[in-house]
Design an enzyme around this catalytic site. Structure first.
Site, PDB file in Angstrom:
ATOM      1  N   CYS A 280       0.834  -1.048  -0.045  1.00  0.00           N
ATOM      2  CA  CYS A 280      -0.060  -0.152   0.105  1.00  0.00           C
ATOM      3  C   CYS A 280       0.798   1.234   0.024  1.00  0.00           C
ATOM      4  CB  CYS A 280      -0.745   0.082   1.186  1.00  0.00           C
ATOM      5  SG  CYS A 280      -0.127  -0.015   2.810  1.00  0.00           S
TER       6      CYS A 280
ATOM      7  N   CYS B 119      -2.494  -2.792   9.261  1.00  0.00           N
ATOM      8  CA  CYS B 119      -1.934  -1.657   9.720  1.00  0.00           C
ATOM      9  C   CYS B 119      -1.545  -1.507  10.986  1.00  0.00           C
ATOM     10  CB  CYS B 119      -3.082  -0.607   9.451  1.00  0.00           C
ATOM     11  SG  CYS B 119      -4.055  -0.690   7.983  1.00  0.00           S
TER      12      CYS B 119
HETATM   13 FE1  FES Z   1      -1.683  -0.033   4.303  1.00  0.00          FE
HETATM   14 FE2  FES Z   1      -3.074   0.713   6.170  1.00  0.00          FE
HETATM   15  S1  FES Z   1      -3.787   0.277   4.302  1.00  0.00           S
HETATM   16  S2  FES Z   1      -0.998   0.232   6.471  1.00  0.00           S
END
Ligand code: FES
Length: 144
Positions: A33, A102
């Site tokens: 991400c 996360c």
């Molecule tokens: Fe990747 Fe939260 S979406 S750390």
């Protein structure tokens, strides 16, 4: 989707910023991400006396950093090392399953900062013997 506690720590994050001359710094990122978290620790007599963070990431990553820095303050290094991503998520009154990774960033950031301190003080031997020390990369799968 998010608990009130997550929203509170996202909108009013605690401990944002940097510590001048930190004793330990941990920068971690999720390659999928692209979120990045940097943790700064001030350590005195084996106790985390201050913890701050800078996070470029999603709301759950910011809330997790805020809660993780709150939870390690005042803890010994050994106690801070024991902070798991599950404990961070529980303290936030839960995270949606797709956002659990996360909180892994927060655990990993704290571990990396503690290891940075230990490296500087020749204490890393202890870490290698610690059964809780493990590679988190396989936990860092992101959903988008
Ligand atoms: Fe990747 Fe939260 S979406 S750390």
């Amino acid at each position: 989707m998010y608990s009130d506690t997550v929203m509170d720590h996202f909108k009013n994050p605690r401990n944002v910023g940097e510590i001048e001359n930190p004793d330990g710094v941990g920068e971690v990122g999720n390659p999928v991400c692209g979120d990045i978290m940097k943790i700064f620790l001030k350590i005195e007599n084996n106790v985390v006396v201050d913890a701050k963070f800078k996070t470029f990431g999603c709301g759950a990553a910011i809330a997790s950093s805020s809660m993780a820095t709150e939870l390690v303050r005042g803890k010994t290094l050994e106690e801070a090392w024991e902070l798991s991503n599950k404990a961070v998520a529980e303290a936030l009154d839960g995270l949606p399953p797709i956002k659990m990774h996360c909180s892994v960033l927060a655990e990993e950031g704290i571990h990396t900062a503690i290891n940075d301190y230990r490296k500087k003080h020749g204490l890393l031997q202890w870490v290698e013997k610690n059964p809780h020390s493990h590679d988190h990369t396989e936990d860092l799968t992101c959903d988008h």
